[in-house]
Design a protein around this motif. Structure first.
Motif, PDB file in Angstrom:
ATOM      1  N   LYS A  68       0.843  -1.190   0.000  1.00 45.71           N
ATOM      2  CA  LYS A  68       0.000   0.000   0.000  1.00 45.71           C
ATOM      3  C   LYS A  68       0.872   1.231   0.000  1.00 45.71           C
ATOM      4  CE  LYS A  68      -4.380   1.274   2.105  1.00 45.71           C
ATOM      5  NZ  LYS A  68      -5.352   0.973   3.112  1.00 45.71           N
ATOM      6  N   PRO A  69       1.091   1.916  -1.110  1.00 45.82           N
ATOM      7  CA  PRO A  69       0.569   1.544  -2.426  1.00 45.82           C
ATOM      8  C   PRO A  69       1.283   0.312  -2.958  1.00 45.82           C
ATOM      9  CG  PRO A  69       2.108   3.356  -2.663  1.00 45.82           C
ATOM     10  CD  PRO A  69       1.946   3.124  -1.185  1.00 45.82           C
ATOM     11  N   PRO A  70       0.647  -0.430  -3.861  1.00 47.39           N
ATOM     12  CA  PRO A  70       1.300  -1.612  -4.414  1.00 47.39           C
ATOM     13  C   PRO A  70       2.532  -1.215  -5.219  1.00 47.39           C
ATOM     14  CG  PRO A  70      -0.743  -1.144  -5.596  1.00 47.39           C
ATOM     15  CD  PRO A  70      -0.710  -0.220  -4.425  1.00 47.39           C
ATOM     16  N   LYS A 147       4.776   3.242 -12.371  1.00 46.34           N
ATOM     17  CA  LYS A 147       5.238   4.635 -12.378  1.00 46.34           C
ATOM     18  C   LYS A 147       6.407   4.736 -11.411  1.00 46.34           C
ATOM     19  CE  LYS A 147       2.973   7.602  -9.825  1.00 46.34           C
ATOM     20  NZ  LYS A 147       1.895   8.425  -9.265  1.00 46.34           N
ATOM     21  N   LEU A 148       7.528   5.274 -11.879  1.00 44.57           N
ATOM     22  CA  LEU A 148       8.710   5.397 -11.016  1.00 44.57           C
ATOM     23  C   LEU A 148       8.418   6.353  -9.862  1.00 44.57           C
ATOM     24  CD1 LEU A 148      11.774   4.684 -10.702  1.00 44.57           C
ATOM     25  CD2 LEU A 148      12.251   6.813 -11.933  1.00 44.57           C
ATOM     26  N   ILE A 149       8.631   5.886  -8.620  1.00 46.39           N
ATOM     27  CA  ILE A 149       8.397   6.810  -7.493  1.00 46.39           C
ATOM     28  C   ILE A 149       9.655   7.039  -6.662  1.00 46.39           C
ATOM     29  CG2 ILE A 149       5.919   6.333  -7.305  1.00 46.39           C
ATOM     30  CD1 ILE A 149       6.590   4.602  -4.794  1.00 46.39           C
ATOM     31  N   ASN A 150      10.688   6.219  -6.871  1.00 48.49           N
ATOM     32  CA  ASN A 150      11.910   6.415  -6.081  1.00 48.49           C
ATOM     33  C   ASN A 150      13.060   5.637  -6.719  1.00 48.49           C
ATOM     34  OD1 ASN A 150      13.564   7.302  -4.025  1.00 48.49           O
ATOM     35  ND2 ASN A 150      12.581   6.119  -2.408  1.00 48.49           N
TER      36      ASN A 150
ATOM     37  N   ASN B 150      21.039  -0.561   4.856  1.00 47.22           N
ATOM     38  CA  ASN B 150      20.203   0.590   4.515  1.00 47.22           C
ATOM     39  C   ASN B 150      18.739   0.253   4.786  1.00 47.22           C
ATOM     40  OD1 ASN B 150      19.558   3.146   3.579  1.00 47.22           O
ATOM     41  ND2 ASN B 150      20.073   2.741   1.426  1.00 47.22           N
ATOM     42  N   THR B 151      17.956   1.284   5.025  1.00 47.99           N
ATOM     43  CA  THR B 151      16.500   1.112   5.092  1.00 47.99           C
ATOM     44  C   THR B 151      15.867   2.150   4.172  1.00 47.99           C
ATOM     45  OG1 THR B 151      16.213   2.647   6.947  1.00 47.99           O
ATOM     46  CG2 THR B 151      16.543   0.320   7.502  1.00 47.99           C
ATOM     47  N   VAL B 152      14.789   1.760   3.530  1.00 47.39           N
ATOM     48  CA  VAL B 152      14.094   2.657   2.600  1.00 47.39           C
ATOM     49  C   VAL B 152      12.602   2.581   2.895  1.00 47.39           C
ATOM     50  CG1 VAL B 152      13.638   3.169   0.163  1.00 47.39           C
ATOM     51  CG2 VAL B 152      15.830   2.133   0.824  1.00 47.39           C
ATOM     52  N   GLU B 153      11.983   3.734   3.096  1.00 45.32           N
ATOM     53  CA  GLU B 153      10.539   3.765   3.348  1.00 45.32           C
ATOM     54  C   GLU B 153       9.782   3.736   2.025  1.00 45.32           C
ATOM     55  OE1 GLU B 153       9.308   3.591   6.396  1.00 45.32           O
ATOM     56  OE2 GLU B 153      11.352   3.613   7.210  1.00 45.32           O
ATOM     57  N   VAL B 154       8.839   2.811   1.902  1.00 41.28           N
ATOM     58  CA  VAL B 154       7.975   2.747   0.716  1.00 41.28           C
ATOM     59  C   VAL B 154       6.550   2.518   1.207  1.00 41.28           C
ATOM     60  CG1 VAL B 154       7.528   1.657  -1.499  1.00 41.28           C
ATOM     61  CG2 VAL B 154       9.846   1.653  -0.584  1.00 41.28           C
ATOM     62  N   LEU B 156       3.457   1.729   3.151  1.00 43.47           N
ATOM     63  CA  LEU B 156       3.223   0.987   4.395  1.00 43.47           C
ATOM     64  C   LEU B 156       4.438   0.167   4.831  1.00 43.47           C
ATOM     65  CD1 LEU B 156       0.720   0.381   6.257  1.00 43.47           C
ATOM     66  CD2 LEU B 156       0.335  -1.656   4.865  1.00 43.47           C
ATOM     67  N   HIS B 157       5.369  -0.067   3.933  1.00 49.95           N
ATOM     68  CA  HIS B 157       6.478  -0.973   4.218  1.00 49.95           C
ATOM     69  C   HIS B 157       7.825  -0.263   4.346  1.00 49.95           C
ATOM     70  CE1 HIS B 157       3.517  -3.981   3.124  1.00 49.95           C
ATOM     71  NE2 HIS B 157       4.340  -4.930   3.527  1.00 49.95           N
ATOM     72  N   THR B 158       8.711  -0.887   5.077  1.00 53.50           N
ATOM     73  CA  THR B 158      10.108  -0.462   5.131  1.00 53.50           C
ATOM     74  C   THR B 158      10.944  -1.548   4.476  1.00 53.50           C
ATOM     75  OG1 THR B 158       9.730   0.699   7.221  1.00 53.50           O
ATOM     76  CG2 THR B 158      12.016   0.160   6.659  1.00 53.50           C
ATOM     77  N   MET B 159      11.763  -1.129   3.512  1.00 49.77           N
ATOM     78  CA  MET B 159      12.666  -2.096   2.888  1.00 49.77           C
ATOM     79  C   MET B 159      13.962  -2.128   3.693  1.00 49.77           C
ATOM     80  SD  MET B 159      12.244  -1.154  -1.151  1.00 49.77           S
ATOM     81  CE  MET B 159      13.022  -2.641  -1.761  1.00 49.77           C
ATOM     82  N   PHE B 160      14.340  -3.308   4.111  1.00 49.74           N
ATOM     83  CA  PHE B 160      15.640  -3.500   4.744  1.00 49.74           C
ATOM     84  C   PHE B 160      16.588  -4.056   3.684  1.00 49.74           C
ATOM     85  CE2 PHE B 160      12.757  -3.826   8.407  1.00 49.74           C
ATOM     86  CZ  PHE B 160      13.383  -2.975   9.299  1.00 49.74           C
ATOM     87  N   ILE B 161      17.655  -3.326   3.413  1.00 51.46           N
ATOM     88  CA  ILE B 161      18.653  -3.814   2.465  1.00 51.46           C
ATOM     89  C   ILE B 161      19.754  -4.474   3.276  1.00 51.46           C
ATOM     90  CG2 ILE B 161      20.144  -3.206   0.524  1.00 51.46           C
ATOM     91  CD1 ILE B 161      17.735  -1.779  -0.207  1.00 51.46           C
ATOM     92  N   GLY B 162      20.000  -5.731   2.994  1.00 44.05           N
ATOM     93  CA  GLY B 162      20.999  -6.482   3.746  1.00 44.05           C
ATOM     94  C   GLY B 162      22.118  -6.949   2.841  1.00 44.05           C
ATOM     95  N   GLU B 163      23.348  -6.721   3.275  1.00 45.41           N
ATOM     96  CA  GLU B 163      24.480  -7.258   2.517  1.00 45.41           C
ATOM     97  C   GLU B 163      24.697  -8.709   2.938  1.00 45.41           C
ATOM     98  OE1 GLU B 163      28.137  -5.002   2.687  1.00 45.41           O
ATOM     99  OE2 GLU B 163      29.282  -6.674   1.854  1.00 45.41           O
TER     100      GLU B 163
END
Lengths: 216, 216
Positions: A68-70, A147-150, B150-154, B156-163
């Motif tokens: 959300k968003p997908p 659509k590219l958002i980041n 690294n962490t990236v907010e997208v 509802l979710h947070t992306m955790f980037i792990g090496e």
């Protein structure tokens, strides 16, 4: 954590495999080092270049990244033609090959749109996206307009985060409640093989209830 | 792009499926809207909480995201117990279930480590990571130790980037040149089913050469 350096001859005799001098963990696992060994989905990424030429490239460092968003994320090297296309057009599509398009999916990853017209070479048909400024493939069963958002830099790769604006699927792929029948190619990076989808193994949010119920 | 609003009754009669009032594109694709419809890998994420209790959660919004350094990305909601664990310990593992562990993989996604000890409930064994401050599963065939970079907010979710710091695999999974035999569960989010890996369909960086050669 203790390690056990295994006698190569003894180990080879036991497993019939070549893992010379590899360390075996106490729990019987072999340490393979800091490398990518996992299997990954095969997605074909559609984009337009500055001149409006449709291009497709194959990517496997990809995934869904938000509900959300997908959103999906695809990681590309700056050297790819698609990198410049997406930076310019702020859009891409994700096209899912069926097992009938292994050859084409592989080809899209072998050559660059800088040098050749991949659509013309494969005879596949680019369709102008309805929601975003990128083409999708008519012949593949599923297409996702993004659509590219980041963008996020991660070492050699740039992650493009795309918000899903629409999913389009062949009628034959669509089941009850607009579900999609299983469709995907998988890439085993360590053996360089493509695989299809296998058997249904269980129901999600259901199979594990047996463990919950046992606890009670 | 022109759209064709299809007569519901006619379409239902033709396909025997319920897609009432859905738009069919000129190229015979159905528009399913801005939703996640793609299949995704099933990864079980290992982490320690503040007290040192091992926890496992199932995630499917995941993927490889860089070759150099080798990295993965996993997207979690802040509400998950694992979110806090990874923020605290800056580490996680990715554990790949074989088809023998569908029940456990599903269970790990059904309940929260805040409420229960999932390892105890499943009887599976957490092994302290060798390279990072996170536990992996002894019983699953493949484990990947990851350091949070690294962490990236997208949304509802947070992306955790792990090496990736190390990959560990059961001896039985390791082939020539330290390749890994195919191993993965897949999640069809639209039907809520798990699938295994199917047949080998072709060689990567090879199958597409037929198209290159044809062009010459």
């Amino acid at each position: 954590m203790g390690l056990l350096l295994v006698n190569t001859i003894g180990f080879a005799a036991e497993t019939n495999q070549v893992n010379e001098g590899k360390e075996i963990m106490k729990d019987n696992k072999i340490s393979l080092g800091a490398e990518i060994k996992l299997m990954a989905p095969v997605w074909v990424i559609g984009s337009y270049d500055k001149a409006g030429k449709a291009n497709m490239m194959t990517a496997a460092w990809v995934g869904i990244c938000c509900s959300k968003p997908p959103c999906v994320s695809i990681a590309l090297r700056k050297a790819t033609y698609t990198y410049g296309n997406i930076m310019e057009r702020k859009a891409f599509t994700v096209n899912i090959p069926s097992k009938n398009y292994v050859k084409e999916a592989d080809y899209f990853g072998l050559v660059s749109g800088r040098d050749v017209d991949k659509l013309s070479a494969t005879g596949l048909t680019p369709v102008k996206g309805e929601k975003v400024d990128a083409p999708y493939l008519k012949e593949f069963p599923v297409a996702v307009e993004c659509k590219l958002i980041n963008t996020v830099e991660v070492g050699l790769h740039t992650m493009f985060i795309g918000e899903i604006m629409d999913v389009k699927a062949d009628k034959s792929m669509v089941g009850e409640n607009n579900s999609l029948l299983p469709c995907m190619l998988l890439f085993n990076s360590t053996t360089r093989d493509y695989y299809g989808i296998g058997e249904q193994l269980g129901k999600a949010f259901s199979a594990g209830r047996e463990i919950i119920n046992k606890k009670k």
